[in-house]
Design a protein around this motif. Structure first.
Motif, PDB file in Angstrom:
ATOM      1  N   ILE A   7     -69.700  48.908 -79.779  1.00 29.04           N
ATOM      2  CA  ILE A   7     -71.031  48.648 -79.794  1.00 29.04           C
ATOM      3  C   ILE A   7     -71.876  49.899 -79.864  1.00 29.04           C
ATOM      4  O   ILE A   7     -71.653  50.521 -78.614  1.00 29.04           O
ATOM      5  N   PHE A   8     -72.748  50.163 -80.662  1.00 27.60           N
ATOM      6  CA  PHE A   8     -73.578  51.147 -80.769  1.00 27.60           C
ATOM      7  C   PHE A   8     -72.801  52.533 -80.865  1.00 27.60           C
ATOM      8  O   PHE A   8     -73.170  53.487 -80.393  1.00 27.60           O
ATOM      9  N   HIS A  42     -70.366  50.909 -85.824  1.00 33.40           N
ATOM     10  CA  HIS A  42     -71.437  49.719 -85.699  1.00 33.40           C
ATOM     11  C   HIS A  42     -72.684  49.871 -86.497  1.00 33.40           C
ATOM     12  O   HIS A  42     -73.055  48.824 -86.958  1.00 33.40           O
ATOM     13  N   CYS A  99     -79.623  38.695 -83.597  1.00 34.57           N
ATOM     14  CA  CYS A  99     -79.230  39.046 -82.116  1.00 34.57           C
ATOM     15  C   CYS A  99     -77.896  39.466 -82.152  1.00 34.57           C
ATOM     16  O   CYS A  99     -77.507  40.690 -81.670  1.00 34.57           O
ATOM     17  N   TYR A 100     -76.733  38.621 -82.826  1.00 32.82           N
ATOM     18  CA  TYR A 100     -75.342  39.128 -82.842  1.00 32.82           C
ATOM     19  C   TYR A 100     -75.180  40.500 -83.486  1.00 32.82           C
ATOM     20  O   TYR A 100     -74.420  41.225 -83.150  1.00 32.82           O
ATOM     21  N   PHE A 104     -76.666  42.928 -83.529  1.00 34.53           N
ATOM     22  CA  PHE A 104     -77.042  44.443 -82.741  1.00 34.53           C
ATOM     23  C   PHE A 104     -76.158  44.120 -81.449  1.00 34.53           C
ATOM     24  O   PHE A 104     -75.995  45.141 -80.882  1.00 34.53           O
ATOM     25  N   TYR A 105     -75.633  43.103 -81.212  1.00 33.37           N
ATOM     26  CA  TYR A 105     -74.529  43.007 -79.961  1.00 33.37           C
ATOM     27  C   TYR A 105     -73.626  42.045 -80.224  1.00 33.37           C
ATOM     28  O   TYR A 105     -73.382  40.888 -79.681  1.00 33.37           O
ATOM     29  N   SER A 148     -70.651  41.041 -79.370  1.00 34.26           N
ATOM     30  CA  SER A 148     -69.727  41.188 -78.152  1.00 34.26           C
ATOM     31  C   SER A 148     -68.382  40.405 -78.523  1.00 34.26           C
ATOM     32  O   SER A 148     -67.390  40.732 -78.003  1.00 34.26           O
ATOM     33  N   LEU A 181     -66.420  44.472 -79.971  1.00 35.38           N
ATOM     34  CA  LEU A 181     -66.253  44.802 -78.703  1.00 35.38           C
ATOM     35  C   LEU A 181     -64.433  44.582 -78.460  1.00 35.38           C
ATOM     36  O   LEU A 181     -63.934  45.042 -77.427  1.00 35.38           O
ATOM     37  N   GLY A 239     -68.949  39.898 -71.819  1.00 36.37           N
ATOM     38  CA  GLY A 239     -69.601  40.819 -72.774  1.00 36.37           C
ATOM     39  C   GLY A 239     -71.327  40.978 -72.376  1.00 36.37           C
ATOM     40  O   GLY A 239     -71.985  41.477 -73.105  1.00 36.37           O
ATOM     41  N   LEU A 240     -71.557  40.206 -71.467  1.00 33.56           N
ATOM     42  CA  LEU A 240     -73.186  39.792 -70.890  1.00 33.56           C
ATOM     43  C   LEU A 240     -73.290  40.471 -69.569  1.00 33.56           C
ATOM     44  O   LEU A 240     -73.384  39.564 -68.662  1.00 33.56           O
TER      45      LEU A 240
END
Length: 256
Positions: A18-19, A23, A122-123, A125-126, A128, A132, A204-205
Motif C-alpha cells: 500500500i502507498f 498502488h 475507501c478501498y 486508498f487502502y 488491505s 497487502l 490490516g487495520l
C-alpha cells in the motif's frame, strides 16, 4: 507466470503493498477510467440505465461465483470465499435494487449509494484485502480492483441518473440490511473462526488492534456500529454539504 496466477504465498518484496508506486498507479487508472465511464454514461436513457444495472449485477455475481469455486478448489478457508464482508453486500444490494417491491428496491439503492460507493472509494486508498497480500497483476488483486470499480460506477450512476433520492429516514432500510448480514457474520465467525465483516479481528487495520486486545466484545460492537450506523450518517452528512454548496452556487448564478 502461469503457475503463479493462483499462487497465494508471496514474499514481501513480491507483494504490491500500500502507498507504493504500483498502488499509486492502480489509483490513477481506477479514477481515470471510472470518471470516463461516468462521463459517457450521462446520456443513458432509463432503459439503457436499467440494462447497465442488470449487466453489473450479473457480472459481479459471476465474478464472485468464479472466485468462490477457485478458492474452494484450492482448499481456502472461509475468509477466502464466503461473500460476507461489507463490500460483499454490494452483490445482494444491487439485486435488491432491481426488485419491483419498493422497500426492497429502496434498501438496495440506499446501501449502494450510502454504503457501497464510499466503501469502494475507501478501498482503493487502502486495499488491505488484496494489495497487502498479492502482486498487482495477481487475479485476486485485479478481481478486487474491478469489483470495487463497479461499486463506484454503479453508485455514481444512481446519482447522475437520479435513480434514488437520499432520505434520512431511509436509514432504517440501511440499518436492517447491514444488521442482518452482521448477525450472520458473527455467528459464522464464532463457529468457523473467520473474520467476516471484519468482526473477527482487525486484519490490516492496526489502529483497531488496541481495542481488540482490550476487549473482543467491545471491538465487535464498535465495528458493527461503524458499519451499520456511523458510515451511513457520515456519508449522508457529506452528501448534504455537497448538495448545499451546489444549490448555493446554482442560485447565485441564476438570473434575477
Amino acid at each position: 507466470m502461469g503457475k503463479k496466477l493462483f499462487y497465494d504465498n508471496f514474499t514481501e518484496d513480491q507483494i504490491c503493498g500500500i502507498f507504493t508506486p504500483w498502488h499509486f498507479f492502480a489509483i490513477a487508472v481506477f479514477f481515470v477510467t471510472v470518471i470516463l465511464a461516468i462521463y459517457f454514461s450521462r446520456k443513458l436513457n432509463d432503459k439503457q440505465t436499467k440494462i447497465m444495472m442488470w449487466t453489473i449485477a450479473i457480472l459481479v455475481t459471476s465474478m464472485e461465483t468464479i472466485k468462490i469455486i477457485l478458492r474452494l478448489c484450492k482448499g481456502s478457508g472461509g475468509d477466502g470465499w464466503i461473500p460476507l464482508y461489507f463490500c460483499s453486500l454490494f452483490i445482494y444490494a444491487i439485486w435488491l435494487s432491481l426488485c419491483k417491491n419498493k422497500s426492497l428496491k429502496t434498501t438496495g439503492l440506499c446501501f449502494m449509494a450510502l454504503g457501497g460507493l464510499p466503501a469502494a472509494l475507501c478501498y482503493i486508498f487502502y486495499p488491505s484485502t488484496s494489495l497487502l497480500l498479492y502482486p498487482l497483476w495477481h487475479p485476486a488483486s485485479l478481481h478486487s480492483l474491478f469489483y470495487h470499480w463497479l461499486m463506484v460506477y454503479a453508485g455514481s450512476l444512481i446519482f447522475i441518473k437520479k435513480l434514488y433520492k437520499l432520505k434520512l429516514l431511509d436509514f432504517v432500510y440501511y440499518f436492517v440490511f447491514v444488521t442482518i448480514f452482521s448477525a450472520i457474520a458473527i455467528i459464522i465467525n464464532y463457529f468457523l473462526g473467520t473474520n467476516l465483516m471484519f468482526m473477527g479481528s482487525p486484519f490490516g487495520l492496526t489502529f483497531l488492534e488496541p481495542i481488540f486486545n482490550y476487549s473482543k466484545e467491545l471491538y465487535i460492537i464498535l465495528v458493527y456500529l461503524a458499519q451499520a450506523v456511523a458510515f451511513y450518517f457520515l456519508t449522508y452528512g457529506i452528501y448534504c454539504i455537497i448538495k448545499l454548496v451546489v444549490d448555493k452556487r446554482r442560485i447565485k448564478h441564476e438570473p434575477i
